[in-house]
Design an enzyme around this catalytic site. Structure first.
Site, mmCIF file in Angstrom:
data_model
loop_
_atom_site.group_PDB
_atom_site.id
_atom_site.type_symbol
_atom_site.label_atom_id
_atom_site.label_comp_id
_atom_site.label_asym_id
_atom_site.label_seq_id
_atom_site.Cartn_x
_atom_site.Cartn_y
_atom_site.Cartn_z
ATOM 1 N N ASP A 191 0.798 -1.249 0.000
ATOM 2 C CA ASP A 191 0.000 0.000 0.000
ATOM 3 C C ASP A 191 0.823 1.288 0.000
ATOM 4 O O ASP A 191 0.527 2.220 0.754
ATOM 5 C CB ASP A 191 -0.948 0.012 1.215
ATOM 6 C CG ASP A 191 -1.958 -1.129 1.191
ATOM 7 O OD1 ASP A 191 -1.862 -2.002 0.317
ATOM 8 O OD2 ASP A 191 -2.834 -1.145 2.071
ATOM 9 N N LYS A 230 -6.959 -4.911 -3.132
ATOM 10 C CA LYS A 230 -7.684 -5.388 -1.945
ATOM 11 C C LYS A 230 -8.642 -4.320 -1.439
ATOM 12 O O LYS A 230 -8.464 -3.133 -1.716
ATOM 13 C CB LYS A 230 -6.701 -5.791 -0.845
ATOM 14 C CG LYS A 230 -5.865 -4.644 -0.334
ATOM 15 C CD LYS A 230 -4.830 -5.149 0.650
ATOM 16 C CE LYS A 230 -4.062 -4.031 1.286
ATOM 17 N NZ LYS A 230 -4.881 -3.077 2.046
ATOM 18 N N CYS A 280 -2.058 -2.489 7.652
ATOM 19 C CA CYS A 280 -1.926 -3.431 6.542
ATOM 20 C C CYS A 280 -0.629 -4.225 6.557
ATOM 21 O O CYS A 280 -0.624 -5.401 6.166
ATOM 22 C CB CYS A 280 -2.154 -2.702 5.222
ATOM 23 S SG CYS A 280 -3.879 -2.154 5.110
HETATM 24 C C1 VGL Z 1 -4.662 0.958 5.652
HETATM 25 C C2 VGL Z 1 -6.242 1.914 7.010
HETATM 26 C C3 VGL Z 1 -7.208 1.776 6.037
HETATM 27 C C4 VGL Z 1 -3.250 0.523 5.464
HETATM 28 C C5 VGL Z 1 -5.612 0.806 4.670
HETATM 29 O O1 VGL Z 1 -2.802 0.411 4.299
HETATM 30 O O2 VGL Z 1 -2.553 0.294 6.473
HETATM 31 N N1 VGL Z 1 -4.998 1.502 6.823
HETATM 32 N N2 VGL Z 1 -6.883 1.226 4.863
#
Ligand code: VGL
Ligand code: ZN
Length: 209
Positions: free
Chosen positions: A8, A108, A153
């Site tokens: 991410d 995702k 994540c």
């Molecule tokens: C994430 C909060 C919401 C992350 C993703 O990538 O850690 N955190 N969506």
């Protein structure tokens, strides 16, 4: 076979983004330094539809940071982030330009009704993203993980990877937490669960993966 897994590393998780992770931009040079060292690089993208359950605006009276109950358990409410096809969902500057070196991207959080912190499964562990299969197809046994965010994540991804039987090395300086005081305790917990912790400097001194 070793693979680098970038979690991410997207505009919305960098300073200036919708869900900024403090110093999130600092993981980009770490990712770029390591990219060339691995025969295989896989990246995950948080990739939400606008009506996603994790967005506070989609809950009447919902506020960011609030925890709501869902059929799959508690869900933290977040600002609108990483909406499919938006600027915020793109790879961070630098990584975006290098995206030709990423062999496979896993999307995702695409189901409106369930979040997915882990790059392997949704938060209810109902559906797989296909990452496990694609790693097995490529003969990957050892994952080197970095990205955003340590306390969400990265954590869920590493825990699933360990449960699935992968060897896991977490690159400390390649991760940052939404709550920075959580960064080190989470890394320690991951180590206790079987992950190896290294710095990118240590990794670059080891023989090429
Ligand atoms: C994430 C909060 C919401 C992350 C993703 O990538 O850690 N955190 N969506
Ligand atoms: Zn998300």
């Amino acid at each position: 076979m070793n693979a680098l897994l970038l979690v991410d590393i997207q505009n919305d998780f960098l300073p200036g983004g919708a869900l900024p992770v403090p110093q999130g931009d600092q993981v980009v040079p770490v990712a770029l330094r390591l990219l060339d060292r691995f025969p295989l690089c896989v990246a995950s993208k948080d990739w939400h539809p606008p009506n996603h359950i994790s967005f506070a605006v989609n809950h009447p009276g919902g506020e960011v940071g609030q925890v709501v109950q869902t059929p799959y358990g508690p869900q933290v409410l977040w600002p609108v982030h990483c909406v499919q096809e938006s600027w915020g969902a793109q790879f961070a500057p630098g990584l975006d330009e290098a995206s030709g070196r990423i062999d496979h991207v896993v999307y995702k959080g695409t189901d409106p009704q369930i979040d997915s912190y882990s790059a392997f499964f949704d938060n209810g562990r109902r559906r797989s993203t296909g990452l496990e299969q694609s790693l097995h197809d490529r003969g990957v046994e050892h994952l080197y993980v970095l990205g955003l965010a340590t306390d969400y994540c990265v954590r869920w991804t590493v825990e699933d990877a360990l449960r699935l039987g992968f060897q896991v090395t977490v690159v400390r300086d390649g991760c940052r937490a939404v709550n920075p005081q959580e960064h080190e305790p989470v890394l320690q917990q991951l180590q206790q669960q079987g992950a190896r912790l290294v710095t990118s400097d240590q990794l670059l001194q080891e023989p090429a993966a």
